[in-house]
Design an enzyme around this catalytic site. Structure first.
Site, PDB file in Angstrom:
ATOM      1  N   ASP A  19      -9.478   5.785  -4.143  1.00  0.00           N
ATOM      2  CA  ASP A  19      -8.195   6.362  -3.722  1.00  0.00           C
ATOM      3  C   ASP A  19      -7.363   6.712  -4.949  1.00  0.00           C
ATOM      4  O   ASP A  19      -7.702   6.327  -6.065  1.00  0.00           O
ATOM      5  CB  ASP A  19      -7.446   5.406  -2.783  1.00  0.00           C
ATOM      6  CG  ASP A  19      -7.395   3.971  -3.301  1.00  0.00           C
ATOM      7  OD1 ASP A  19      -7.747   3.735  -4.472  1.00  0.00           O
ATOM      8  OD2 ASP A  19      -6.996   3.079  -2.538  1.00  0.00           O
TER       9      ASP A  19
ATOM     10  N   ASP B 195      -1.825  -5.940   4.862  1.00  0.00           N
ATOM     11  CA  ASP B 195      -1.806  -5.416   6.235  1.00  0.00           C
ATOM     12  C   ASP B 195      -3.201  -4.999   6.717  1.00  0.00           C
ATOM     13  O   ASP B 195      -3.330  -4.346   7.750  1.00  0.00           O
ATOM     14  CB  ASP B 195      -0.841  -4.217   6.323  1.00  0.00           C
ATOM     15  CG  ASP B 195      -1.211  -3.087   5.372  1.00  0.00           C
ATOM     16  OD1 ASP B 195      -2.266  -3.177   4.689  1.00  0.00           O
ATOM     17  OD2 ASP B 195      -0.453  -2.098   5.307  1.00  0.00           O
TER      18      ASP B 195
ATOM     19  N   HIS C 161      -5.319  -3.011   5.044  1.00  0.00           N
ATOM     20  CA  HIS C 161      -5.801  -1.688   4.630  1.00  0.00           C
ATOM     21  C   HIS C 161      -6.962  -1.793   3.645  1.00  0.00           C
ATOM     22  O   HIS C 161      -7.071  -2.751   2.882  1.00  0.00           O
ATOM     23  CB  HIS C 161      -4.672  -0.790   4.093  1.00  0.00           C
ATOM     24  CG  HIS C 161      -4.121  -1.112   2.746  1.00  0.00           C
ATOM     25  ND1 HIS C 161      -2.784  -1.356   2.522  1.00  0.00           N
ATOM     26  CD2 HIS C 161      -4.708  -1.184   1.525  1.00  0.00           C
ATOM     27  CE1 HIS C 161      -2.580  -1.572   1.239  1.00  0.00           C
ATOM     28  NE2 HIS C 161      -3.731  -1.478   0.604  1.00  0.00           N
TER      29      HIS C 161
ATOM     30  N   GLU D 256      -3.988   2.955   5.754  1.00  0.00           N
ATOM     31  CA  GLU D 256      -2.997   2.043   6.302  1.00  0.00           C
ATOM     32  C   GLU D 256      -3.282   1.799   7.794  1.00  0.00           C
ATOM     33  O   GLU D 256      -4.095   2.508   8.401  1.00  0.00           O
ATOM     34  CB  GLU D 256      -1.593   2.657   6.123  1.00  0.00           C
ATOM     35  CG  GLU D 256      -1.169   2.810   4.652  1.00  0.00           C
ATOM     36  CD  GLU D 256      -0.729   1.475   4.004  1.00  0.00           C
ATOM     37  OE1 GLU D 256      -1.232   0.408   4.402  1.00  0.00           O
ATOM     38  OE2 GLU D 256       0.111   1.532   3.095  1.00  0.00           O
TER      39      GLU D 256
HETATM   40  C1  GLP Z   1      -4.053  -1.081  -3.249  1.00  0.00           C
HETATM   41  C2  GLP Z   1      -5.398  -0.377  -3.318  1.00  0.00           C
HETATM   42  C3  GLP Z   1      -6.434  -1.112  -2.494  1.00  0.00           C
HETATM   43  C4  GLP Z   1      -6.419  -2.604  -2.829  1.00  0.00           C
HETATM   44  C5  GLP Z   1      -5.048  -3.150  -2.523  1.00  0.00           C
HETATM   45  C6  GLP Z   1      -4.947  -4.649  -2.757  1.00  0.00           C
HETATM   46  O1  GLP Z   1      -3.381  -0.775  -2.076  1.00  0.00           O
HETATM   47  N1  GLP Z   1      -5.314   0.971  -2.864  1.00  0.00           N
HETATM   48  O2  GLP Z   1      -7.730  -0.569  -2.743  1.00  0.00           O
HETATM   49  O3  GLP Z   1      -7.395  -3.270  -2.085  1.00  0.00           O
HETATM   50  O4  GLP Z   1      -4.122  -2.488  -3.378  1.00  0.00           O
HETATM   51  O5  GLP Z   1      -4.632  -4.934  -4.088  1.00  0.00           O
HETATM   52  P1  GLP Z   1      -4.728  -6.362  -4.733  1.00  0.00           P
HETATM   53  O6  GLP Z   1      -6.179  -6.629  -4.900  1.00  0.00           O
HETATM   54  O7  GLP Z   1      -4.026  -6.259  -6.035  1.00  0.00           O
HETATM   55  O8  GLP Z   1      -4.090  -7.317  -3.777  1.00  0.00           O
END
Ligand code: GLP
Length: 261
Positions: free
Chosen positions: A67, A136, A138, A143
């Site tokens: 992404d 949440d 995702h 989302e």
């Molecule tokens: C962002 C990324 C996701 C990732 C999420 C969680 O939203 N787009 O791919 O899984 O963050 O991040 P973290 O691992 O820092 O909690």
């Protein structure tokens, strides 16, 4: 899906790095789908250590992005392209010529999204997609209530996700873009192996909904239940709300080591 409960984030990183190393032994030019966020960092560190030790060979590996923020210049330090260059490509010694990612600065965003789906297919598809999970539920930036059949497209972030990600923008939520390009859930499900890593108590509800809840767009990660080869690696804190935790522990303890994940 297989659920593996590991003692801590470091152990999760080692387990997944070993799976990546084994994949690269079978398929040296594997297309590895990588995720951003803090959670996968132990995986990248453990894989880089194996490369330095000569037990993993990434010289022919290819890397695909999950992404991207819309509108951040590619050389902005927090564009996901820059983050992946810094945290994955450089430590592993992989060049940008082996990198696939969507163009978050394209004037024609739908065109850039469709072009990225085509590029992934032309590259033979993702062999192993590493995923984190949002609080949440995702995956990527899909989302809640994202279509489970979605393709790569533009999405609008929830306020919670922007607040969660503000830590990468000097704690200033106003700097976090509202729009992103993300591989769709349908796109993600085309990878041959999905590996989701979640650590910390803050992910426990999302993990329980993913693993033991219904398949529902309100928890995008629950789509992993539809995939024939999905592995969820969690530390004890992230596993703390799983009702079947003991079952997952003993199936893993009894699994022949040669099977891997
Ligand atoms: C962002 C990324 C996701 C990732 C999420 C969680 O939203 N787009 O791919 O899984 O963050 O991040 P973290 O691992 O820092 O909690």
């Amino acid at each position: 899906m297989e659920v593996v409960i590991v003692p801590d984030a470091q152990a999760g990183g080692e387990l997944i790095a070993e799976a990546l190393a084994a994949l690269l032994r079978r398929r040296p030019d594997a297309l590895l789908g990588v995720a951003t966020g803090s959670t996968p960092l132990p995986v990248y560190r453990a894989l880089a250590a194996r490369v330095r030790a000569g037990t993993a060979d990434v010289s022919h590996a290819r890397i695909a992005q999950l992404d991207e923020y819309v509108g951040l210049p590619a050389d902005h330090p927090e564009s996901y392209r820059s983050v992946l260059a810094r945290e994955v490509l450089e430590p592993l010694g992989i060049g940008m010529d082996a990198f696939l990612g969507p163009d978050g600065t394209a004037a024609d965003v739908p065109g850039a999204c469709a072009a990225y789906d085509r590029a992934l297919a032309a590259a033979g598809g993702v062999d192993l997609q590493l995923l984190g999970i949002g609080t949440d539920g995702h995956i990527g930036f899909n989302e809640p209530c994202s279509s489970l059949a979605s393709r790569t497209r533009i999405k609008t972030l929830t306020e919670q996700t922007r607040i969660d990600n503000a830590r990468f923008f000097d704690g200033d939520v106003t700097q976090v873009p509202h729009h992103v390009i993300t591989q769709g859930i349908g796109t993600i499900l085309e990878a041959r192996h999905l590996v989701l890593l979640a650590t910390g108590e803050g992910k426990a509800d999302a993990v329980a909904a993913t693993v033991e809840g219904p398949v529902a767009a309100v928890c995008p990660a629950s789509a992993l239940q539809l995939h024939p080869h999905a592995t969820v690696v969690v530390d004890e804190a992230a596993a703390s709300k799983l009702k079947l935790a003991d079952y997952f522990r003993h199936t893993w303890a009894d699994k022949p080591e040669w099977q891997g994940i």
